[in-house]
Enzyme design. Sequence first.
Site, PDB file in Angstrom:
ATOM      1  N   HIS A  94       0.552   1.361   6.145  1.00  0.00           N
ATOM      2  CA  HIS A  94      -0.669   1.424   5.538  1.00  0.00           C
ATOM      3  C   HIS A  94      -1.261  -0.394   5.141  1.00  0.00           C
ATOM      4  O   HIS A  94      -1.547  -0.720   4.119  1.00  0.00           O
ATOM      5  CB  HIS A  94      -0.748   2.018   4.022  1.00  0.00           C
ATOM      6  CG  HIS A  94      -0.983   3.578   4.111  1.00  0.00           C
ATOM      7  ND1 HIS A  94      -1.863   4.032   4.581  1.00  0.00           N
ATOM      8  CD2 HIS A  94      -0.075   4.440   3.574  1.00  0.00           C
ATOM      9  CE1 HIS A  94      -2.002   5.250   4.262  1.00  0.00           C
ATOM     10  NE2 HIS A  94      -0.846   5.712   4.062  1.00  0.00           N
ATOM     11  N   ARG A 105      -5.712   0.851   3.046  1.00  0.00           N
ATOM     12  CA  ARG A 105      -5.130   0.537   1.767  1.00  0.00           C
ATOM     13  C   ARG A 105      -4.676  -0.385   1.710  1.00  0.00           C
ATOM     14  O   ARG A 105      -5.103  -1.116   0.776  1.00  0.00           O
ATOM     15  CB  ARG A 105      -4.327   1.942   1.409  1.00  0.00           C
ATOM     16  CG  ARG A 105      -4.609   3.265   1.396  1.00  0.00           C
ATOM     17  CD  ARG A 105      -3.593   4.234   1.002  1.00  0.00           C
ATOM     18  NE  ARG A 105      -4.260   5.558   0.870  1.00  0.00           N
ATOM     19  CZ  ARG A 105      -3.525   6.599   0.857  1.00  0.00           C
ATOM     20  NH1 ARG A 105      -2.080   6.751   0.748  1.00  0.00           N
ATOM     21  NH2 ARG A 105      -4.177   7.977   0.419  1.00  0.00           N
ATOM     22  N   HIS A 131      -4.213   8.863   8.813  1.00  0.00           N
ATOM     23  CA  HIS A 131      -5.431   7.754   8.885  1.00  0.00           C
ATOM     24  C   HIS A 131      -5.506   7.130  10.211  1.00  0.00           C
ATOM     25  O   HIS A 131      -6.522   6.731  10.531  1.00  0.00           O
ATOM     26  CB  HIS A 131      -4.482   6.791   7.867  1.00  0.00           C
ATOM     27  CG  HIS A 131      -4.864   7.027   6.480  1.00  0.00           C
ATOM     28  ND1 HIS A 131      -5.819   6.474   5.705  1.00  0.00           N
ATOM     29  CD2 HIS A 131      -4.240   7.930   5.572  1.00  0.00           C
ATOM     30  CE1 HIS A 131      -5.627   6.781   4.433  1.00  0.00           C
ATOM     31  NE2 HIS A 131      -4.547   7.814   4.393  1.00  0.00           N
ATOM     32  N   ARG A 176     -15.622  11.112   8.825  1.00  0.00           N
ATOM     33  CA  ARG A 176     -15.441  11.027   7.384  1.00  0.00           C
ATOM     34  C   ARG A 176     -14.750   9.704   7.067  1.00  0.00           C
ATOM     35  O   ARG A 176     -15.003   9.213   6.113  1.00  0.00           O
ATOM     36  CB  ARG A 176     -14.395  12.259   7.353  1.00  0.00           C
ATOM     37  CG  ARG A 176     -13.926  12.362   5.787  1.00  0.00           C
ATOM     38  CD  ARG A 176     -13.292  13.670   5.636  1.00  0.00           C
ATOM     39  NE  ARG A 176     -12.771  14.061   4.426  1.00  0.00           N
ATOM     40  CZ  ARG A 176     -11.423  14.230   3.922  1.00  0.00           C
ATOM     41  NH1 ARG A 176     -10.653  13.929   4.974  1.00  0.00           N
ATOM     42  NH2 ARG A 176     -11.051  14.205   2.798  1.00  0.00           N
ATOM     43  N   HIS A 207       4.301  13.683  10.992  1.00  0.00           N
ATOM     44  CA  HIS A 207       3.667  12.691   9.936  1.00  0.00           C
ATOM     45  C   HIS A 207       3.825  13.574   8.704  1.00  0.00           C
ATOM     46  O   HIS A 207       4.166  13.086   7.461  1.00  0.00           O
ATOM     47  CB  HIS A 207       2.217  12.205  10.326  1.00  0.00           C
ATOM     48  CG  HIS A 207       1.731  11.581   9.238  1.00  0.00           C
ATOM     49  ND1 HIS A 207       2.305  10.136   8.671  1.00  0.00           N
ATOM     50  CD2 HIS A 207       0.732  11.516   8.040  1.00  0.00           C
ATOM     51  CE1 HIS A 207       1.599   9.739   8.037  1.00  0.00           C
ATOM     52  NE2 HIS A 207       0.631  10.656   7.334  1.00  0.00           N
ATOM     53  N   ARG A 234      -0.198  19.627   2.746  1.00  0.00           N
ATOM     54  CA  ARG A 234       0.426  18.921   1.730  1.00  0.00           C
ATOM     55  C   ARG A 234       1.565  19.952   1.408  1.00  0.00           C
ATOM     56  O   ARG A 234       2.602  20.091   2.005  1.00  0.00           O
ATOM     57  CB  ARG A 234      -0.545  18.700   0.594  1.00  0.00           C
ATOM     58  CG  ARG A 234      -1.425  17.588   0.702  1.00  0.00           C
ATOM     59  CD  ARG A 234      -0.835  16.566   1.001  1.00  0.00           C
ATOM     60  NE  ARG A 234      -1.744  15.195   1.034  1.00  0.00           N
ATOM     61  CZ  ARG A 234      -1.471  13.814   1.216  1.00  0.00           C
ATOM     62  NH1 ARG A 234      -0.290  13.454   1.077  1.00  0.00           N
ATOM     63  NH2 ARG A 234      -2.363  13.074   1.491  1.00  0.00           N
ATOM     64  N   HIS A 288       3.815  10.509   4.719  1.00  0.00           N
ATOM     65  CA  HIS A 288       2.560  11.064   4.259  1.00  0.00           C
ATOM     66  C   HIS A 288       2.256  11.283   2.920  1.00  0.00           C
ATOM     67  O   HIS A 288       1.299  11.018   2.034  1.00  0.00           O
ATOM     68  CB  HIS A 288       2.288  12.280   5.149  1.00  0.00           C
ATOM     69  CG  HIS A 288       1.029  13.149   4.708  1.00  0.00           C
ATOM     70  ND1 HIS A 288      -0.171  12.603   4.875  1.00  0.00           N
ATOM     71  CD2 HIS A 288       0.771  14.192   4.302  1.00  0.00           C
ATOM     72  CE1 HIS A 288      -1.067  13.348   4.483  1.00  0.00           C
ATOM     73  NE2 HIS A 288      -0.509  14.428   4.291  1.00  0.00           N
TER      74      HIS A 288
END
Length: 609
Positions: free
Chosen positions: A324, A360, A390, A439, A505, A546, A565
């Site tokens: 990130h 991030r 991402h 998005r 991921h 998730r 993740h």
Amino acid sequence: PTHTHTHTMGGPCWLAGPGDRVTRGPDCTDNYQLCRIVYDGDIFHSIEHAFQAIKLMPDGDGAHLETGTDRRAVVALEPRRGETAAAFGERCWEAGQAGRLRPGWDAIKVDVMYRLNKAKYEQHPELGADLLATGHVPIAGGRSTGWMHNDEQHGWEVWNGRVHARIRAELRANAAARLESADVADLVAVVAQLTAHFDRYSSAGRSMACPEGGAGVDLTNITGGSLAARLDAMRQAGLEFPYTCGACTFVNTSYPTQCEMCQTPNPQYAAVAIRLQGGEGTREPHLGGSAVPTDNLLFDPTSSPSAANPTSAPRRVIMVGDLHGNLVETLALWRAVEAWFGEIAVNRATVVFLGDYCDRGPNTRGVLDWLIRLRDSRPPDSTIFLAGNHDFSFAAFLGCLPVDGVPDPAFLESTRNPKWTSGLFMHAVDGGMHYQGRRWGGSAIYNAQETFESYGVPWDPEATVAARDALLRAVPDAHREFLRALSWVHDQNLDYAPHRLICVHAGLRGDVSAEAQLAALKAKDLAADVLNERGDVARFAAFMGRAAVLPSPPDLGDAYVVSGHHGFHKIAGNRVIIDASGGEPSMRDPIQAFILPDRTVVDSSDGAH
């Protein structure tokens, strides 16, 4: 070799080169190297750690009441958060100085050092390849301490070199014997020559009385009685010791294949080998008249095929969690991995980055630059980069989706539900744009602002065409090609249990066939129904799931399934989540790597555990 280099106690050995040139030996020759071994039922973090513990009086003798340090206290030492290998080694050394030595320690210490290193190479066969790669050059230990034994001065600068020279010779001779090489007899002779130094040292201490009127030192279980018996048999068969060279009359205080002064061959070796043919012991087949007994003489690291060729040892897999855009912590993690396992071992490993390189953190551009340099510096096909949600979305916004071929524009546009109009990049794009790209560029949900700014492009909350065009100009072609080439899954066989590793991921769904999901991920199939989350064609469970992807799919059995993740660290059997930082690394929640077969976790903040 003689040299003028200055280096701290416990550093790597030195290798002699042409003239007076010396070079630094591999990390495996450093007693301070962090490398866990099991010896005599205890776990140690380095050779120095084990050596300093073993030299102290055993538990229950009351030594700790006088000194404050006993063997168990040293065994219990562990590397501290942020502590280097050298600092931990020095701390172990200091702890060893505070304890009470076991009786007769000086008489056995060099053999203990040899056996500890032997255990290290047995338990980490890949280090044997590093040692063999030093060739045949002389090895000298780094600067260290000395002592008197049997009225002679000794030092670890000599003995650490001999330890590694002996093990190197044993590895080479053992491999030659397994391959039925014609030069095995010469290699066995080199082993005997090097072993003789240890035999002489230990023999001088066998009759030593222990301090305070204790019993004599019994070296049978420490030096290996069978090896001493072999050397006695060689002497009895006519091998002269000390050996006086017939050509120059130099007295060799070893068992040389040739004179150490004039290099004239020692004719006794051939005669001894012939005499020993009729003796007991296991002979390697097809070695001709120079065969000698080899059981218990050669160092046999393992019984597996990798013993003869250490480079075929079980290959490590290093799996790195979400980065990130955090370049500083990424570099700290990589340094920690190399410090723990050594640069050579890391270069031989398979490295799998689990995705999410952007957003991030402040330096997505720097992270991608470093990943590309790392890939190009390593052996081909040894570094795998997975797509995270991402990365997939960033690539979609740039028009370089990680798919094979050119995606159908109509399909890409169909991934957006017409009801969704806010928080999106709503402008027309040649070739279409996947919903996740719209998005990513049209809302703060992905924290894309930091990625824009890392490329020197201001973030525009209005998601304008001008902002996208500026980013397209700023992102180098190499970065777009990197994103386009990302894999969706890594699936490999392991030569150790459970024999299969899957890296993805986020994870895999448990309500549909895992093999069907893996096939679709390997094909990079944007339209595969088995990849959709909750029937949504715009969401891939493997990238974005998730709770539903946290367990391992039942039809994969006990295979390793490793993911990032999720923003936490959890190891439940062979299901591994390695993302403690969640994109915001700290001392408490660092970037992490998970390493097999060691099952070791390395952190960007505090090393390994």
